[in-house]
Design an enzyme around this catalytic site. Structure first.
Site, PDB file in Angstrom:
ATOM      1  CG  LEU A   1      -1.867  -1.221   1.317  1.00 61.79           C
ATOM      2  CD1 LEU A   1      -2.728  -1.131   2.571  1.00 61.79           C
ATOM      3  CD2 LEU A   1      -2.743  -1.342   0.077  1.00 61.79           C
TER       4      LEU A   1
ATOM      5  N   GLY B   1      -1.541   6.371  -2.794  1.00 64.18           N
ATOM      6  CA  GLY B   1      -2.672   6.238  -3.730  1.00 64.18           C
ATOM      7  C   GLY B   1      -3.765   5.372  -3.102  1.00 64.18           C
ATOM      8  CG  HIS B   2      -3.063   1.208  -2.430  1.00 61.30           C
ATOM      9  ND1 HIS B   2      -1.708   1.003  -2.547  1.00 61.30           N
ATOM     10  CD2 HIS B   2      -3.634   0.458  -3.409  1.00 61.30           C
ATOM     11  CE1 HIS B   2      -1.468   0.162  -3.546  1.00 61.30           C
ATOM     12  NE2 HIS B   2      -2.614  -0.176  -4.087  1.00 61.30           N
TER      13      HIS B   2
ATOM     14  CD  GLN C   1      -8.209  -2.646 -11.835  1.00 62.86           C
ATOM     15  OE1 GLN C   1      -7.404  -3.536 -11.985  1.00 62.86           O
ATOM     16  NE2 GLN C   1      -8.198  -1.855 -10.785  1.00 62.86           N
TER      17      GLN C   1
HETATM   18  P1  AMP Z   1      -3.494  -2.308  -6.899  1.00 60.48           P
HETATM   19  O1  AMP Z   1      -3.087  -2.639  -5.503  1.00 60.48           O
HETATM   20  O2  AMP Z   1      -2.383  -1.798  -7.742  1.00 60.48           O
HETATM   21  O3  AMP Z   1      -4.313  -3.390  -7.547  1.00 60.48           O
HETATM   22  O4  AMP Z   1      -4.469  -1.056  -6.770  1.00 60.48           O
HETATM   23  C1  AMP Z   1      -5.605  -1.110  -5.948  1.00 60.48           C
HETATM   24  C2  AMP Z   1      -6.477   0.082  -6.246  1.00 60.48           C
HETATM   25  O5  AMP Z   1      -5.743   1.270  -5.990  1.00 60.48           O
HETATM   26  C3  AMP Z   1      -6.914   0.142  -7.716  1.00 60.48           C
HETATM   27  O6  AMP Z   1      -8.254   0.597  -7.790  1.00 60.48           O
HETATM   28  C4  AMP Z   1      -5.959   1.157  -8.296  1.00 60.48           C
HETATM   29  O7  AMP Z   1      -6.481   1.838  -9.420  1.00 60.48           O
HETATM   30  C5  AMP Z   1      -5.785   2.099  -7.119  1.00 60.48           C
HETATM   31  N1  AMP Z   1      -4.537   2.855  -7.246  1.00 60.48           N
HETATM   32  C6  AMP Z   1      -3.280   2.362  -7.329  1.00 60.48           C
HETATM   33  N2  AMP Z   1      -2.384   3.370  -7.504  1.00 60.48           N
HETATM   34  C7  AMP Z   1      -3.113   4.510  -7.552  1.00 60.48           C
HETATM   35  C8  AMP Z   1      -2.789   5.885  -7.749  1.00 60.48           C
HETATM   36  N3  AMP Z   1      -1.547   6.290  -7.931  1.00 60.48           N
HETATM   37  N4  AMP Z   1      -3.794   6.780  -7.748  1.00 60.48           N
HETATM   38  C9  AMP Z   1      -5.090   6.387  -7.586  1.00 60.48           C
HETATM   39  N5  AMP Z   1      -5.453   5.117  -7.402  1.00 60.48           N
HETATM   40  C10 AMP Z   1      -4.494   4.185  -7.385  1.00 60.48           C
END
Ligand code: AMP
Length: 288
Positions: free
Chosen positions: A31, A34-35, A154
């Site tokens: 995490l 962003g998360h 996605q």
């Molecule tokens: P992941 O762990 O990469 O599968 O991401 C989980 C969620 O966090 C997904 O909905 C991603 O689009 C979102 N996410 C990841 N990085 C960012 C970011 N930099 N800005 C906004 N949302 C993000």
């Protein structure tokens, strides 16, 4: 904060939460800010926030980084606790796919949304994503589920799935979160090991912001194919040659339909993916 690892454990919580509004933030862990921004949004819109952390094997291709994907469990749980998460759903692969991934029922998103961009470069990826997200929605039964615009294709696939399969959940999107210098936050950024790689990773943001600048300065709409080729050639030619950069795609879509956009107007989303050294990065930008 509760950490639950299987549906039976979650069931107890779900019963306790009767009448409360539940938000789900699905993640693969590692995490970052962003998360955490998605989690904060979830807290604003719901009474109870569930974060799922699951590195979903079904969405990784055979040559991809499934086994190397970072899994800092304790740090992730601490981040969730600090962020005021009510429950983390942290299942094993066996819990999510009791009969193995090969024998699982799978969700096939429409080809019109997956035949290009990441869908073309990662065959089967969005089947894996749609399948695991539908399973998580069925298990957690949230009122809202929050996804980041970082993964724009996605998000389009999930919105279509929820609409087409009439899943009773509200999908909410959080804008893409960047570092101060423009790099899109990503769990994969930790693979950028040298200063030179970290600097080279900025080329995605440079291309996106350069196109935005040209659109703003142009007296009439610019043609997508010409401008994107021109900007990518220029930005790539300025990079440090010690870090190989391989552009996978740099394209524009109508944000509402995800179909190719022939001219660069406000409401068009630029999509980009590139390998910087061995690290595959994606980014996108909604033209204003
Ligand atoms: P992941 O762990 O990469 O599968 O991401 C989980 C969620 O966090 C997904 O909905 C991603 O689009 C979102 N996410 C990841 N990085 C960012 C970011 N930099 N800005 C906004 N949302 C993000």
């Amino acid at each position: 904060m509760q950490t639950v690892t299987n549906p039976a454990e979650y069931e107890g919580l779900y019963r306790q939460w009767a009448g409360r509004k539940i938000a789900l933030v699905p993640t693969m862990g590692a995490l970052h800010e962003g998360h955490l921004a998605l989690i904060r949004m979830a807290r604003r819109f719901a009474d109870k926030v569930v974060v799922s952390i699951f590195v979903n094997p079904l969405q990784f291709g055979p040559q991809e980084d499934l086994s190397d994907y970072p899994r800092p469990k304790e740090a992730d749980l601490a981040s969730c606790r600090d962020a005021g998460v009510d429950a983390v759903f942290y299942p094993s692969v066996e819990v999510m796919y009791p009969n193995g991934t090969d024998c699982a029922t799978q969700v096939i998103p429409p080809e019109s949304l997956t035949d290009r961009y990441c869908g073309a470069f990662r065959p089967g990826h969005f089947v894996g994503v749609a399948t695991v997200v539908l399973k998580l929605l069925a298990l957690i039964r949230p009122h809202i589920a929050i996804f980041g615009e970082k993964d724009a294709q996605q998000l389009a696939v999930i919105r279509a799935m929820v609409k087409d399969l009439q899943v009773q959940v509200e999908i909410m999107a959080h804008p893409l979160v960047r570092e101060m210098d423009g790099l899109a936050l990503s769990s994969r950024n930790r693979y950028l090991q040298t200063e030179a790689e970290r600097k080279a990773a900025l080329c995605l943001y440079q291309m996106l912001s350069q196109v935005q600048r040209l659109v703003q300065e142009a007296p009439q709409p610019l043609l997508t194919s010409e401008i994107l080729a021109q900007v990518s050639n220029q930005v790539l030619s300025e990079q440090d040659p010690s870090v190989p950069i391989r552009l996978q795609y740099f394209e524009a879509v109508e944000d509402s339909t995800f179909r190719p956009a022939t001219s660069l107007n406000p409401g068009v989303r630029l999509l980009i993916a590139a390998y910087v050294g061995d690290v595959r990065l994606i980014d996108n930008w909604l033209i204003q």
